[in-house]
Design an enzyme around this catalytic site. Structure first.
Site, PDB file in Angstrom:
ATOM      1  N   TRP A   1       0.804  -1.214   0.000  1.00  0.00           N
ATOM      2  CA  TRP A   1       0.000   0.000   0.000  1.00  0.00           C
ATOM      3  C   TRP A   1       0.839   1.267   0.000  1.00  0.00           C
ATOM      4  O   TRP A   1       0.312   2.362  -0.237  1.00  0.00           O
ATOM      5  CB  TRP A   1      -0.924   0.013   1.227  1.00  0.00           C
ATOM      6  CG  TRP A   1      -1.995  -1.030   1.209  1.00  0.00           C
ATOM      7  CD1 TRP A   1      -2.151  -2.045   0.289  1.00  0.00           C
ATOM      8  CD2 TRP A   1      -3.053  -1.188   2.157  1.00  0.00           C
ATOM      9  NE1 TRP A   1      -3.239  -2.813   0.614  1.00  0.00           N
ATOM     10  CE2 TRP A   1      -3.813  -2.314   1.753  1.00  0.00           C
ATOM     11  CE3 TRP A   1      -3.433  -0.495   3.309  1.00  0.00           C
ATOM     12  CZ2 TRP A   1      -4.936  -2.747   2.467  1.00  0.00           C
ATOM     13  CZ3 TRP A   1      -4.538  -0.932   4.013  1.00  0.00           C
ATOM     14  CH2 TRP A   1      -5.287  -2.044   3.593  1.00  0.00           C
ATOM     15  N   LYS A   2       2.117   1.149   0.319  1.00  0.00           N
ATOM     16  CA  LYS A   2       3.009   2.306   0.418  1.00  0.00           C
ATOM     17  C   LYS A   2       2.400   3.343   1.378  1.00  0.00           C
ATOM     18  O   LYS A   2       1.821   2.968   2.390  1.00  0.00           O
ATOM     19  CB  LYS A   2       3.309   2.882  -0.970  1.00  0.00           C
ATOM     20  CG  LYS A   2       3.900   1.822  -1.912  1.00  0.00           C
ATOM     21  CD  LYS A   2       4.421   2.405  -3.213  1.00  0.00           C
ATOM     22  CE  LYS A   2       4.975   1.290  -4.091  1.00  0.00           C
ATOM     23  NZ  LYS A   2       5.594   1.812  -5.331  1.00  0.00           N
TER      24      LYS A   2
ATOM     25  N   HIS B   1      13.175  -2.374  -0.909  1.00  0.00           N
ATOM     26  CA  HIS B   1      12.409  -1.723  -1.978  1.00  0.00           C
ATOM     27  C   HIS B   1      13.203  -0.538  -2.521  1.00  0.00           C
ATOM     28  O   HIS B   1      13.898   0.160  -1.779  1.00  0.00           O
ATOM     29  CB  HIS B   1      11.056  -1.249  -1.455  1.00  0.00           C
ATOM     30  CG  HIS B   1      10.090  -0.897  -2.532  1.00  0.00           C
ATOM     31  ND1 HIS B   1      10.163   0.293  -3.232  1.00  0.00           N
ATOM     32  CD2 HIS B   1       9.033  -1.578  -3.058  1.00  0.00           C
ATOM     33  CE1 HIS B   1       9.189   0.333  -4.123  1.00  0.00           C
ATOM     34  NE2 HIS B   1       8.489  -0.784  -4.046  1.00  0.00           N
TER      35      HIS B   1
ATOM     36  N   GLU C   1      12.446   2.329  -3.319  1.00  0.00           N
ATOM     37  CA  GLU C   1      12.147   3.613  -2.684  1.00  0.00           C
ATOM     38  C   GLU C   1      12.908   3.761  -1.371  1.00  0.00           C
ATOM     39  O   GLU C   1      13.290   4.878  -1.006  1.00  0.00           O
ATOM     40  CB  GLU C   1      10.632   3.732  -2.478  1.00  0.00           C
ATOM     41  CG  GLU C   1       9.894   3.901  -3.799  1.00  0.00           C
ATOM     42  CD  GLU C   1       8.427   3.513  -3.756  1.00  0.00           C
ATOM     43  OE1 GLU C   1       7.796   3.525  -4.822  1.00  0.00           O
ATOM     44  OE2 GLU C   1       7.917   3.182  -2.666  1.00  0.00           O
TER      45      GLU C   1
ATOM     46  N   GLU D   1      12.027  -6.235  -9.142  1.00  0.00           N
ATOM     47  CA  GLU D   1      11.310  -5.012  -9.510  1.00  0.00           C
ATOM     48  C   GLU D   1      12.263  -4.080 -10.263  1.00  0.00           C
ATOM     49  O   GLU D   1      13.034  -3.344  -9.642  1.00  0.00           O
ATOM     50  CB  GLU D   1      10.790  -4.293  -8.261  1.00  0.00           C
ATOM     51  CG  GLU D   1       9.723  -5.055  -7.504  1.00  0.00           C
ATOM     52  CD  GLU D   1       8.941  -4.123  -6.587  1.00  0.00           C
ATOM     53  OE1 GLU D   1       7.719  -4.049  -6.742  1.00  0.00           O
ATOM     54  OE2 GLU D   1       9.559  -3.462  -5.746  1.00  0.00           O
TER      55      GLU D   1
ATOM     56  N   GLY E   1       5.771   2.279 -10.736  1.00  0.00           N
ATOM     57  CA  GLY E   1       4.941   3.471 -10.722  1.00  0.00           C
ATOM     58  C   GLY E   1       5.012   4.309 -11.972  1.00  0.00           C
ATOM     59  O   GLY E   1       4.503   5.424 -12.015  1.00  0.00           O
TER      60      GLY E   1
ATOM     61  N   SER F   1       4.626  -1.922 -11.997  1.00  0.00           N
ATOM     62  CA  SER F   1       3.446  -1.613 -12.795  1.00  0.00           C
ATOM     63  C   SER F   1       2.676  -2.870 -13.204  1.00  0.00           C
ATOM     64  O   SER F   1       2.170  -2.978 -14.322  1.00  0.00           O
ATOM     65  CB  SER F   1       3.833  -0.791 -14.040  1.00  0.00           C
ATOM     66  OG  SER F   1       4.374   0.466 -13.656  1.00  0.00           O
TER      67      SER F   1
ATOM     68  N   GLY G   1       1.834  -2.625  -6.440  1.00  0.00           N
ATOM     69  CA  GLY G   1       1.722  -1.315  -5.819  1.00  0.00           C
ATOM     70  C   GLY G   1       0.336  -0.740  -5.966  1.00  0.00           C
ATOM     71  O   GLY G   1      -0.608  -1.133  -5.284  1.00  0.00           O
ATOM     72  N   GLY G   2       0.169   0.207  -6.880  1.00  0.00           N
ATOM     73  CA  GLY G   2      -1.080   0.950  -7.016  1.00  0.00           C
ATOM     74  C   GLY G   2      -2.312   0.091  -7.206  1.00  0.00           C
ATOM     75  O   GLY G   2      -3.379   0.383  -6.655  1.00  0.00           O
TER      76      GLY G   2
END
Length: 255
Positions: free
Chosen positions: A10-11, A96, A98, A168, A174, A213, A234-235
């Site tokens: 969910w970040k 990750h 990020e 990833e 994203g 993605s 992710g999204g």
């Protein structure tokens, strides 16, 4: 046969109301799905709340987005493996891109996180992958090998027993871009073969997810590849119908 894992990251998104709605809808959508494990990783603030929602759920496992290398002490703002375990989390994302980018986490630090998770009976979900410039320079395999070797060097190949790797490509996270199924499969096979150099049995059982993605449109074709064992999403994991479609695609491909 490896059972795929589809995990939603969910970040920095969510609320209590969103969590209740999403889990209710996912539970309904996935009630008849067999052959694919499912996990969600909400922000740390909602871990206990989500854990309570998942009691007696039987379908969805609780995950988390990060862990600290320390178990206790004067480390303001950090969350330990023992705390995550106590609150019910099982699958813990580490490495990750990020975190590597925004928090300057090195391969060595991520390997220590891997170690502390294993020591506490939690499942590491080790994210690896190359940037766009590394990809264009033909360094994809070298980058992935380096990130895996950081764990192999301090823990040995046995550490990957019952662990998860999430490939990833950073350039696909994203961005709406995604590796083609053939491109992703080639890297996944390289990762498995790299571990197999030290232990073929462990390499064969390790779950290797794809992330970057992943959505309900491209998931089915990705999952038909022999070395892709589900996805780190992710999204799309924030929408019950899209996330459920990805889970069903993974289950159908392996069944």
């Amino acid at each position: 046969m490896r059972e795929p894992l589809v995990m939603g990251n969910w970040k920095l998104n969510g609320s209590k109301e969103m969590a209740k709605t999403l889990i209710t809808e996912l539970t309904q959508e996935l009630s008849d799905v067999k052959g694919c494990r499912v996990a969600i990783a909400p922000p740390v603030m909602y871990l206990d709340f989500v854990n309570q929602l998942l009691i007696n759920n039987g379908i969805i496992h609780l995950g988390a987005q990060n862990v600290d290398v320390q178990l206790s002490g004067a480390f303001t703002g950090d969350i330990s493996a023992a705390m995550l375990k106590e609150v019910g989390a099982k699958y813990i994302i580490i490495g990750h891109s990020e975190r590597r980018t925004y928090h300057k986490e090195s391969d060595a630090i991520i390997a220590k996180k891997f170690a502390v998770l294993k020591e506490n009976g939690l499942t590491p979900v080790l994210c690896i992958g190359e940037t766009e410039s590394e990809n264009e320079a033909g360094q994809t395999e070298a980058v992935c090998a380096r990130q895996i070797d950081a764990v192999l060097t301090i823990l040995g190949v046995s550490a990957f027993k019952d662990a998860v790797i999430a490939y990833e490509p950073v350039w696909a996270i994203g961005t709406g871009k995604s590796a083609t199924p053939a491109q992703a499969q080639a890297v996944h096979k390289f990762i498995r073969d790299h571990i197999a150099k030290q232990d073929k049995a462990i390499a064969e059982q390790v779950i290797i997810q794809y992330g970057g993605s992943v959505n309900d449109s491209n998931a089915a074709e990705l999952f038909t590849q022999p070395d892709i064992d589900g996805a780190l999403v992710g999204g799309a994991s924030l929408k019950a119908n899209a996330f459920a479609a990805i889970v069903k695609a993974a289950a159908n491909a392996k069944n």
